[in-house]
Design a protein around this motif. Structure first.
Motif, PDB file in Angstrom:
ATOM      1  N   ASN A  91       0.723  -1.201  -0.038  1.00  0.00           N
ATOM      2  CA  ASN A  91       0.133  -0.025  -0.029  1.00  0.00           C
ATOM      3  C   ASN A  91       0.905   1.295  -0.136  1.00  0.00           C
ATOM      4  OD1 ASN A  91      -3.098  -1.069   0.672  1.00  0.00           O
ATOM      5  ND2 ASN A  91      -1.591  -2.296   2.018  1.00  0.00           N
ATOM      6  N   ILE A  92       0.709   2.143  -1.063  1.00  0.00           N
ATOM      7  CA  ILE A  92       1.541   3.154  -1.223  1.00  0.00           C
ATOM      8  C   ILE A  92       0.755   4.514  -1.163  1.00  0.00           C
ATOM      9  CG2 ILE A  92       2.858   4.539  -2.912  1.00  0.00           C
ATOM     10  CD1 ILE A  92       4.293   1.832  -2.200  1.00  0.00           C
ATOM     11  N   GLU A  93       1.302   5.366   0.080  1.00  0.00           N
ATOM     12  CA  GLU A  93       0.695   6.731   0.065  1.00  0.00           C
ATOM     13  C   GLU A  93       1.662   7.861  -0.718  1.00  0.00           C
ATOM     14  OE1 GLU A  93      -0.063   7.791   3.879  1.00  0.00           O
ATOM     15  OE2 GLU A  93      -1.151   5.977   4.479  1.00  0.00           O
ATOM     16  N   GLU A  94       1.297   8.205  -1.711  1.00  0.00           N
ATOM     17  CA  GLU A  94       2.518   8.907  -2.655  1.00  0.00           C
ATOM     18  C   GLU A  94       2.700  10.251  -2.105  1.00  0.00           C
ATOM     19  OE1 GLU A  94       1.488   9.248  -6.808  1.00  0.00           O
ATOM     20  OE2 GLU A  94       1.915   6.995  -7.167  1.00  0.00           O
ATOM     21  N   SER A  95       3.831  10.992  -2.419  1.00  0.00           N
ATOM     22  CA  SER A  95       4.124  12.398  -2.372  1.00  0.00           C
ATOM     23  C   SER A  95       3.850  12.959  -3.247  1.00  0.00           C
ATOM     24  CB  SER A  95       5.387  12.528  -1.627  1.00  0.00           C
ATOM     25  OG  SER A  95       5.673  11.912  -0.563  1.00  0.00           O
ATOM     26  N   PHE A  96       3.426  14.487  -3.455  1.00  0.00           N
ATOM     27  CA  PHE A  96       3.544  15.210  -4.478  1.00  0.00           C
ATOM     28  C   PHE A  96       4.788  15.520  -4.665  1.00  0.00           C
ATOM     29  CE2 PHE A  96       3.154  19.501  -6.600  1.00  0.00           C
ATOM     30  CZ  PHE A  96       2.413  19.394  -7.432  1.00  0.00           C
ATOM     31  N   THR A  97       5.283  15.500  -5.923  1.00  0.00           N
ATOM     32  CA  THR A  97       6.658  15.637  -6.259  1.00  0.00           C
ATOM     33  C   THR A  97       7.218  16.691  -7.293  1.00  0.00           C
ATOM     34  OG1 THR A  97       6.394  13.934  -7.938  1.00  0.00           O
ATOM     35  CG2 THR A  97       7.310  13.005  -5.644  1.00  0.00           C
ATOM     36  N   LEU A  98       6.330  17.587  -7.580  1.00  0.00           N
ATOM     37  CA  LEU A  98       6.679  18.579  -8.685  1.00  0.00           C
ATOM     38  C   LEU A  98       7.075  19.808  -7.831  1.00  0.00           C
ATOM     39  CD1 LEU A  98       7.396  19.696 -11.406  1.00  0.00           C
ATOM     40  CD2 LEU A  98       4.959  20.228 -11.520  1.00  0.00           C
ATOM     41  N   ILE A  99       8.112  19.989  -7.191  1.00  0.00           N
ATOM     42  CA  ILE A  99       8.443  21.060  -6.027  1.00  0.00           C
ATOM     43  C   ILE A  99       9.036  22.118  -6.573  1.00  0.00           C
ATOM     44  CG2 ILE A  99       9.352  21.096  -3.728  1.00  0.00           C
ATOM     45  CD1 ILE A  99       7.228  18.867  -3.969  1.00  0.00           C
ATOM     46  N   PRO A 100       8.434  23.355  -6.411  1.00  0.00           N
ATOM     47  CA  PRO A 100       9.086  24.624  -6.505  1.00  0.00           C
ATOM     48  C   PRO A 100       9.883  24.869  -5.450  1.00  0.00           C
ATOM     49  CG  PRO A 100       6.967  25.174  -5.787  1.00  0.00           C
ATOM     50  CD  PRO A 100       7.028  23.593  -5.946  1.00  0.00           C
ATOM     51  N   SER A 101      10.938  25.734  -5.793  1.00  0.00           N
ATOM     52  CA  SER A 101      11.677  26.030  -4.393  1.00  0.00           C
ATOM     53  C   SER A 101      12.217  27.425  -4.721  1.00  0.00           C
ATOM     54  CB  SER A 101      13.160  25.096  -4.576  1.00  0.00           C
ATOM     55  OG  SER A 101      13.938  25.143  -5.887  1.00  0.00           O
ATOM     56  N   PRO A 102      11.286  28.269  -4.201  1.00  0.00           N
ATOM     57  CA  PRO A 102      11.594  29.814  -4.097  1.00  0.00           C
ATOM     58  C   PRO A 102      12.378  30.080  -2.839  1.00  0.00           C
ATOM     59  CG  PRO A 102       9.496  29.627  -3.763  1.00  0.00           C
ATOM     60  CD  PRO A 102      10.022  28.073  -3.925  1.00  0.00           C
ATOM     61  N   SER A 103      13.234  30.966  -2.781  1.00  0.00           N
ATOM     62  CA  SER A 103      13.715  31.460  -1.564  1.00  0.00           C
ATOM     63  C   SER A 103      14.226  33.041  -1.838  1.00  0.00           C
ATOM     64  CB  SER A 103      15.039  30.649  -1.256  1.00  0.00           C
ATOM     65  OG  SER A 103      16.042  30.673  -2.250  1.00  0.00           O
ATOM     66  N   ILE A 104      14.120  33.697  -0.809  1.00  0.00           N
ATOM     67  CA  ILE A 104      14.443  35.222  -0.656  1.00  0.00           C
ATOM     68  C   ILE A 104      15.403  35.538   0.591  1.00  0.00           C
ATOM     69  CG2 ILE A 104      13.499  37.525  -0.790  1.00  0.00           C
ATOM     70  CD1 ILE A 104      11.044  36.460  -2.050  1.00  0.00           C
ATOM     71  N   GLU A 120      10.964  17.997 -10.637  1.00  0.00           N
ATOM     72  CA  GLU A 120      10.164  16.838 -10.528  1.00  0.00           C
ATOM     73  C   GLU A 120      11.087  15.443 -10.124  1.00  0.00           C
ATOM     74  OE1 GLU A 120       7.802  14.416 -10.304  1.00  0.00           O
ATOM     75  OE2 GLU A 120       6.768  16.016 -11.159  1.00  0.00           O
ATOM     76  N   TYR A 121      10.533  15.081  -8.957  1.00  0.00           N
ATOM     77  CA  TYR A 121      11.012  13.896  -8.262  1.00  0.00           C
ATOM     78  C   TYR A 121      10.845  12.547  -8.678  1.00  0.00           C
ATOM     79  CZ  TYR A 121      13.566  17.023  -5.328  1.00  0.00           C
ATOM     80  OH  TYR A 121      14.014  18.664  -4.638  1.00  0.00           O
ATOM     81  N   ASN A 122       9.823  12.505  -9.531  1.00  0.00           N
ATOM     82  CA  ASN A 122       9.189  11.087  -9.985  1.00  0.00           C
ATOM     83  C   ASN A 122       8.769  11.167 -11.368  1.00  0.00           C
ATOM     84  OD1 ASN A 122       8.266   8.617  -9.806  1.00  0.00           O
ATOM     85  ND2 ASN A 122       6.078   9.310  -8.966  1.00  0.00           N
ATOM     86  N   LEU A 123       9.938  11.744 -12.175  1.00  0.00           N
ATOM     87  CA  LEU A 123       9.602  11.773 -13.701  1.00  0.00           C
ATOM     88  C   LEU A 123       9.320  10.340 -14.194  1.00  0.00           C
ATOM     89  CD1 LEU A 123       9.767  13.903 -16.052  1.00  0.00           C
ATOM     90  CD2 LEU A 123      12.049  13.086 -16.231  1.00  0.00           C
ATOM     91  N   ILE A 128      12.625   9.148 -10.981  1.00  0.00           N
ATOM     92  CA  ILE A 128      13.672  10.125 -11.795  1.00  0.00           C
ATOM     93  C   ILE A 128      13.612  11.513 -11.313  1.00  0.00           C
ATOM     94  CG2 ILE A 128      14.577  10.650 -14.080  1.00  0.00           C
ATOM     95  CD1 ILE A 128      13.754   8.201 -15.152  1.00  0.00           C
ATOM     96  N   GLY A 129      14.732  12.109 -11.008  1.00  0.00           N
ATOM     97  CA  GLY A 129      14.728  13.646 -10.573  1.00  0.00           C
ATOM     98  C   GLY A 129      15.258  14.598 -11.645  1.00  0.00           C
ATOM     99  N   LEU A 130      14.427  15.483 -12.250  1.00  0.00           N
ATOM    100  CA  LEU A 130      15.095  16.477 -13.221  1.00  0.00           C
ATOM    101  C   LEU A 130      14.508  17.928 -12.419  1.00  0.00           C
ATOM    102  CD1 LEU A 130      16.109  17.026 -15.962  1.00  0.00           C
ATOM    103  CD2 LEU A 130      13.632  16.886 -16.820  1.00  0.00           C
ATOM    104  N   GLY A 131      15.507  18.631 -12.481  1.00  0.00           N
ATOM    105  CA  GLY A 131      15.296  20.040 -11.846  1.00  0.00           C
ATOM    106  C   GLY A 131      16.122  21.188 -12.521  1.00  0.00           C
ATOM    107  N   ALA A 132      16.049  22.148 -12.148  1.00  0.00           N
ATOM    108  CA  ALA A 132      16.596  23.472 -12.622  1.00  0.00           C
ATOM    109  C   ALA A 132      16.427  24.550 -11.701  1.00  0.00           C
ATOM    110  CB  ALA A 132      16.124  23.784 -13.901  1.00  0.00           C
ATOM    111  N   PHE A 133      17.451  25.540 -11.622  1.00  0.00           N
ATOM    112  CA  PHE A 133      17.058  26.943 -10.783  1.00  0.00           C
ATOM    113  C   PHE A 133      17.837  27.972 -11.510  1.00  0.00           C
ATOM    114  CE2 PHE A 133      21.002  25.430  -8.878  1.00  0.00           C
ATOM    115  CZ  PHE A 133      21.655  26.656  -8.652  1.00  0.00           C
ATOM    116  N   TYR A 134      17.160  29.380 -11.370  1.00  0.00           N
ATOM    117  CA  TYR A 134      17.785  30.550 -11.479  1.00  0.00           C
ATOM    118  C   TYR A 134      18.001  31.247 -10.392  1.00  0.00           C
ATOM    119  CZ  TYR A 134      18.196  35.386 -12.972  1.00  0.00           C
ATOM    120  OH  TYR A 134      18.531  36.713 -12.997  1.00  0.00           O
ATOM    121  N   GLN A 135      19.269  32.137 -10.122  1.00  0.00           N
ATOM    122  CA  GLN A 135      19.379  32.588  -9.047  1.00  0.00           C
ATOM    123  C   GLN A 135      20.066  33.929  -9.461  1.00  0.00           C
ATOM    124  OE1 GLN A 135      21.734  30.585  -5.592  1.00  0.00           O
ATOM    125  NE2 GLN A 135      23.333  32.070  -6.215  1.00  0.00           N
ATOM    126  N   HIS A 136      19.457  34.890  -8.429  1.00  0.00           N
ATOM    127  CA  HIS A 136      20.306  36.174  -8.431  1.00  0.00           C
ATOM    128  C   HIS A 136      20.603  36.679  -7.158  1.00  0.00           C
ATOM    129  CE1 HIS A 136      20.802  40.411 -10.043  1.00  0.00           C
ATOM    130  NE2 HIS A 136      20.311  40.736  -8.670  1.00  0.00           N
TER     131      HIS A 136
END
Length: 421
Positions: A91-104, A120-123, A128-136
């Motif tokens: 029996n599986i209880e899934e996590s939501f895996t499309l995770i934004p990561s904003p920080s200020i 995305e941690y469950n591609l 499968i994890g696929l992610g990207a970020f932009y930083q200023h």
């Protein structure tokens, strides 16, 4: 007498055959999953249809599944069927895996900075994890990463990442410092191999280019104002993981050893190594408490350089100390905290914590006695709060306030996503 002995042997054989038949798993089913593929779950778990019923392996599979980013909780059922064998249900209880990561946040010079990312941690439903970020952060940076621990088999995977990171970095020398524009452009490829439930390794290499350009502050004839060099980095990581997860609660022991060897394409710059080991120990305290500990032991090549690899940083090791206020060629860091659940609803948890962060560093070119020098020792204590969503992977929003327990007297707030360790 012979007939009686033969009868006993026959009865034992029949009983043994019946027991063996009753202990066979006829089917393994996966339910409750939506995006996570059932075929993937069956691929990576130990228990298979046709194998003997083994509750130790079933419990191990549950702990393994709960470590996946795509699973918030898992449990099993064992049902006897009409044929006398058993059906196993995961029996599986899934996590939501499309995770934004904003920080200020603000930089040391008071400027506004931010990072926007998504992972995305469950591609493809295969963890499968696929992610990207932009930083200023005064300057612009970006990165993209791909991680598939089970890409080739249930034990063999691959990780690939690219980053172009530019920051304003303080460089310390002669009891002073200067600000440099630092750029690191790199591509990394790692092979991932899992020996068994508790042990895994990562092995690979990174090719990167570093650029330092002086902006302001003190200068020295011994410290270049510009530096550009291409380097190769060989990386080896070994992890022992015996942690048990139950939603926000963790118990058990974990160790992560990281060794890196860096060689330069510039013959004027010597090769060097850096190595550290993180030890974690977690213990449940009553129904609502969790005691968490981290010890880091690290050493690198002891060159007398202002670009030493171990940093003293608010967001990494000592809460409240500030952002990159010092550097060293060795580090001993101990973090301990008690987490207590104040509110636990269906999906939302409110957690408080009290912590002590302490550490000491070896000065560049120094000796091991630097670790006991009071000038190099930092001890901070403080309070924090966590807002946790049970069904979203790593959805832990934390705020900590740390105060120095030494004469140095600094203090500060630390914000972040995920537990501090």
């Amino acid at each position: 007498m012979i007939k009686k002995t033969l009868a006993i042997i026959f009865i034992c054989l029949v009983s043994l055959m019946a027991y063996s038949q009753e202990s066979i798993i006829s089917t393994v089913k996966v339910q409750g999953n939506i995006r996570l593929k059932s075929s993937f779950v069956k691929k990576i778990t130990e228990v298979k249809a046709g194998s003997k019923l083994d509750y130790l392996l079933l419990n191990q599979d549950m702990e393994f599944l709960k470590r996946l980013p795509s699973v918030s909780h898992a449990y099993y059922q064992v049902l006897e069927n009409e044929s006398g064998s058993f059906d196993v249900i995961y029996n599986i209880e899934e996590s939501f895996t499309l995770i934004p990561s904003p920080s200020i946040y603000t930089t040391n010079n008071g400027e506004f900075a931010f990072r926007l990312g998504v992972t995305e941690y469950n591609l493809l439903g295969r963890n499968i994890g696929l992610g990207a970020f932009y930083q200023h952060d005064v300057f612009e940076s970006y990165a993209i990463n791909f991680r598939a621990p089970f890409l080739f088999s249930r034990k063999l995977g691959l990780s690939v990442s690219y980053q172009d990171l530019t920051t304003l970095e303080p460089v310390f020398f002669n009891n002073s410092y200067a600000d440099y524009k630092y750029n690191n452009e790199s591509i990394e490829v790692l092979g991932l191999y899992r020996f068994n439930f508790k042990n895994r390794i990562e092995l690979g290499a990174t090719y990167f280019k570093e650029d330092y350009n002086y902006i302001s502050g003190e200068t020295s004839s011994e410290v270049p104002q510009t530096l550009s060099v291409k380097k190769w980095l060989a990386k080896f990581i070994y992890e022992y993981n015996n942690l048990d997860y139950h939603y926000q609660y963790v118990s058990g022991f974990r160790s992560i050893f990281n060794f890196q060897y860096v060689t330069s394409t510039d013959s004027m710059l010597p090769d060097f190594f850096i190595s550290w080991n993180d030890f974690f120990y977690f213990k449940r305290i009553g129904l609502k408490g969790n005691w968490a500990n981290r010890l880091r032991l690290g050493l690198s090549q002891n060159d007398n350089t202002p670009f030493a690899p171990f940093s003293l940083d608010n967001n990494i090791n000592i809460r409240g100390v500030g952002n990159i206020i010092d550097r060293g060629t060795g580090a001993i860091i101990f973090n301990t905290e008690y987490r207590h659940t104040l509110l636990d609803k269906k999906n939302i948890v409110l957690q408080s914590n009290v912590f002590i962060d302490s550490g000491t560093w070896r000065n560049p070119g120094g000796t091991l006695s630097d670790f006991t020098n009071s000038d190099n020792i930092e001890v901070y204590s403080g309070l924090g709060v966590r807002l946790i969503h049970k069904k979203i992977f790593n959805a832990v929003f934390r705020i900590d306030y740390g105060i120095s327990l030494t004469e140095k007297g600094s203090r500060g707030l630390v914000f972040g996503i995920g537990q501090y360790f």
